[in-house]
Scaffold this active site. Structure first.
Site, PDB file in Angstrom:
ATOM      1  N   ARG A  37     -24.866  -3.642   7.919  1.00 45.62           N
ATOM      2  CA  ARG A  37     -24.549  -5.067   7.875  1.00 45.62           C
ATOM      3  C   ARG A  37     -24.857  -5.759   9.198  1.00 45.62           C
ATOM      4  O   ARG A  37     -24.833  -6.991   9.264  1.00 45.62           O
ATOM      5  CB  ARG A  37     -23.067  -5.254   7.511  1.00 45.62           C
ATOM      6  CG  ARG A  37     -22.747  -4.827   6.098  1.00 45.62           C
ATOM      7  CD  ARG A  37     -21.350  -5.263   5.696  1.00 45.62           C
ATOM      8  NE  ARG A  37     -20.300  -4.434   6.252  1.00 45.62           N
ATOM      9  CZ  ARG A  37     -19.561  -3.575   5.544  1.00 45.62           C
ATOM     10  NH1 ARG A  37     -19.758  -3.432   4.258  1.00 45.62           N
ATOM     11  NH2 ARG A  37     -18.624  -2.865   6.118  1.00 45.62           N
TER      12      ARG A  37
ATOM     13  N   LYS B 139       0.841  -1.187   0.000  1.00 40.89           N
ATOM     14  CA  LYS B 139       0.000   0.000   0.000  1.00 40.89           C
ATOM     15  C   LYS B 139       0.884   1.248   0.000  1.00 40.89           C
ATOM     16  O   LYS B 139       1.814   1.356   0.797  1.00 40.89           O
ATOM     17  CB  LYS B 139      -0.905  -0.020   1.236  1.00 40.89           C
ATOM     18  CG  LYS B 139      -2.262   0.624   1.034  1.00 40.89           C
ATOM     19  CD  LYS B 139      -3.187   0.345   2.210  1.00 40.89           C
ATOM     20  CE  LYS B 139      -4.557   0.939   1.962  1.00 40.89           C
ATOM     21  NZ  LYS B 139      -5.483   0.711   3.082  1.00 40.89           N
TER      22      LYS B 139
ATOM     23  N   GLU C 132     -19.078  -6.232  10.889  1.00 37.48           N
ATOM     24  CA  GLU C 132     -19.984  -5.471  11.743  1.00 37.48           C
ATOM     25  C   GLU C 132     -21.031  -6.346  12.425  1.00 37.48           C
ATOM     26  O   GLU C 132     -21.389  -6.103  13.587  1.00 37.48           O
ATOM     27  CB  GLU C 132     -20.669  -4.373  10.922  1.00 37.48           C
ATOM     28  CG  GLU C 132     -19.753  -3.235  10.512  1.00 37.48           C
ATOM     29  CD  GLU C 132     -18.909  -3.545   9.289  1.00 37.48           C
ATOM     30  OE1 GLU C 132     -18.072  -2.702   8.920  1.00 37.48           O
ATOM     31  OE2 GLU C 132     -19.080  -4.638   8.700  1.00 37.48           O
TER      32      GLU C 132
END
Length: 619
Positions: A393, A281, A365
């Site tokens: 979610r 990243k 979640e």
């Protein structure tokens, strides 16, 4: 420049190795230059430059289906599929979305903005291809962060068993937004390269398969040699192989030639393939490489120094985080939960000061809500800090694992309302409706930093059942008052019209009052501190003397607070001669600043004032 000559993905296939390497360098320069002006997701896109180029060298995404997960790493894809000249409009009102959008291009196969669904979507596309007797490849590009979500494993389990030809590319950079956590992350870090085995397997198949009976006999008779080699080269099977995938990798995600080769091999396999790609990243830009978390989603910045062009201000998120730390020092029952959003929800300091009481569950979640239920049942006070659109979610668990036993868990819902540049997939426009449907749920709506702190204390120590505090992204505005979490607070008196609102939209209501006062129109401004529960008696008391009402909210109209207030007013016998429900309507706004989106939906002070003037003129 090579990049300027790329008008279509087919142009990439014509480049030689040196030109491809140069293209990758130019893509990184282009990303840094443009995202520094518009803001956006930088670190993740810098990490997938070579992977994106390799995908376009092997596949035709106008026909082949490339499904992104989460979707914020699609910038290079957009640049290479005819949208380079529009990139200065990224995340702007009327401009390019920061996520894949089929309405933008035939190369965007599916809407993407949340995590963990790509394998399921891709499998659905593969089934459609098979049943309709069509011919195209299906690729799911999923990050290791998204793999912490349970839906990804549901998809992998079914896809591996299905036998459908499809490719899952696992982009493994060790991070989602913050560093990844959990057993999957540890498993991926232990996987060893299969490169030698796959090279041998391809050579072996080419040499021994064919029409010759001798070759067929030798291939079948020597299959035990292949299995022996595999067991010695790879003593441990990966969990992906056990699910039914042909596992390939890990492979260097910054080697375009190797990636192109591996994707070509994967395309040739007649079944589910998982290609494990290792990327970094922030690669190619030192500041993003050193701090990928800060450059995951960045505001405009100076590319020479990496510093933001505007100094950050205290936000609702940071104020929440500081307040929770102070309260946790006083009560060791208080725990904090995040779903891979430690910094985004303001919990970094809590995580450092109370590591034993801090739980990052990854992008999961539903699991977080259920775990909060278990903690609350056994005497802790769990605080789950989560973005509004992500909490969707966990709706099932809010009902079954929290509400049914009336458990005292606290849900601090960040990014409530319109969030701006991230657009449709991230607007928090549904929680006023779905949270208010949860039996026993108290929903508090602070309009200022001081109210947020007051309501957090109230939620932790004065509420017995489940409680939510919803607050927006960013800083506070005009209103900086403090109201105890009673039902409502009058902020302005007037007899010509009443505006009822909650959260930071009180600022727009007050602006409307100022605008209208100049025209001799005086409105009453009521601030709801609690949008659930609501009763007919409370609405009757709140609207006493009101005959003309405008309810102002930045949620969708279906199930909005205004509808519930209107129904309760009717039940209580309150007669309203005029009722205006001013909200986001039936569709989610696209990208743009919050101010622009308020204006486009007439939620700003000017729009509210105009609506009231028009209503009064009609009468």
């Amino acid at each position: 420049m090579i990049l300027e000559k790329i008008r279509d993905p087919e142009d990439i296939k014509l480049l030689n190795s040196a030109q491809v390497d140069r293209l990758c360098r130019e893509l990184r320069d282009f990303l840094v230059e443009n995202v520094s002006k518009t803001g956006g997701h930088l670190a993740s896109n810098l990490g997938v430059v070579e992977l994106t180029v390799a995908i376009h060298r092997v596949f035709d995404t106008s026909k082949d289906r490339l499904v992104f997960d989460v979707g914020h790493q699609c910038y290079c894809h957009k640049i290479l599929t005819g949208r380079q000249s529009l990139f200065h409009t990224l995340r702007q009102l009327g401009g390019l979305s920061g996520f894949p959008k089929p309405y933008e291009s035939e190369h965007d196969a599916f809407v993407a903005g949340h995590a963990s669904n790509s394998v399921s979507v891709a499998l659905g596309m593969a089934h459609a291809r098979t049943l309709l007797h069509e011919d195209y490849s299906v690729i799911a590009l999923i990050g290791d962060g998204a793999m912490t979500g349970g839906l990804s494993f549901e998809g992998l389990n079914d896809a591996g068993a299905s036998g459908e030809p499809m490719i899952v590319i696992l982009n493994d950079n060790g991070m989602s937004i913050d560093a990844n956590v959990g057993g999957l992350s540890r498993h991926l870090s232990r996987l060893r390269s299969e490169e030698g085995y796959n090279n041998f397997k391809r050579w072996y198949k080419d040499k021994l398969q064919g029409d010759s009976p001798a070759k067929k006999h030798l291939y079948n008779a020597s299959s035990h040699v292949k299995h022996w080699l595999k067991s010695n080269l790879l003593p441990e099977s990966t969990m992906f192989e056990k699910m039914g995938f042909s596992y390939m990798g890990p492979v260097n995600g910054h080697d375009v030639q190797k990636l192109t080769q591996m994707l070509t091999w994967a395309k040739e396999k007649n079944g589910p393939v998982l290609l494990h790609v290792l990327t970094e990243k922030g690669r190619g830009y030192s500041y993003a490489r050193q701090d990928p978390e800060r450059f995951h989603g960045t505001p405009p910045f100076d590319p020479a120094t990496g510093k933001p062009l505007r100094q950050s201000k205290p936000s609702f998120s940071s104020v929440f985080g500081e307040a929770l730390v102070e309260l946790a020092r006083e009560d060791n029952r208080i725990c904090a939960i995040t779903a891979a959003m430690t910094s985004g929800t303001g919990l970094s300091r809590f995580a450092k000061e109370f590591p034993d009481r801090f739980f990052d569950v990854g992008i999961a979640e539903g699991h977080a809500v259920a775990m909060a239920g278990g903690m609350a049942k056994q005497g802790l006070i769990p605080v789950f800090a989560v973005y509004s659109s992500f909490l969707q979610r966990g709706f099932d668990m809010l009902i079954h694992d929290i509400s049914l036993d009336n458990l005292h868990a606290v849900f601090c819902v960040d990014r409530a309302g319109l969030v701006g540049a991230d657009g449709q997939t991230h607007h928090g426009c549904f929680d006023p409706a779905f949270l208010s449907q949860v039996p026993g749920m108290t929903v508090l709506c602070p309009s200022s930093f001081s109210e947020l702190k007051e309501m957090l204390h109230f939620a932790l120590f004065s509420v017995t059942g489940p409680v939510t505090i919803r607050y927006p992204r960013g800083a506070e505005s005009v209103y900086k008052g403090c109201s105890l979490p009673v039902q409502f607070t009058p902020l302005r008196e007037g007899s010509d019209f009443t505006v009822l609102t909650y959260g930071i939209l009180v600022n727009e209501a007050l602006k409307a009052a100022d605008i209208l006062e100049k025209s001799g129109i005086f409105i009453r401004v009521l601030k709801l501190n609690r949008i659930a529960p609501l009763s007919a008696d409370e609405v009757s008391a709140m609207l006493k003397g009101t005959t003309r009402l405008l309810v102002l909210e930045d949620c969708l109209d279906a199930g909005c607070v205004g509808q519930r207030v209107a129904a309760l007013a009717l039940e209580a016998g309150v007669k309203l001669d005029k009722l205006i429900l001013r909200n986001c309507g039936s569709t989610l706004p696209t990208e743009g600043s919050v101010e622009q989106l308020y204006s486009s939906r007439k939620l700003d002070g000017v729009g509210v004032a105009a609506s009231i003037e028009e209503a009064l003129h009609e009468q």
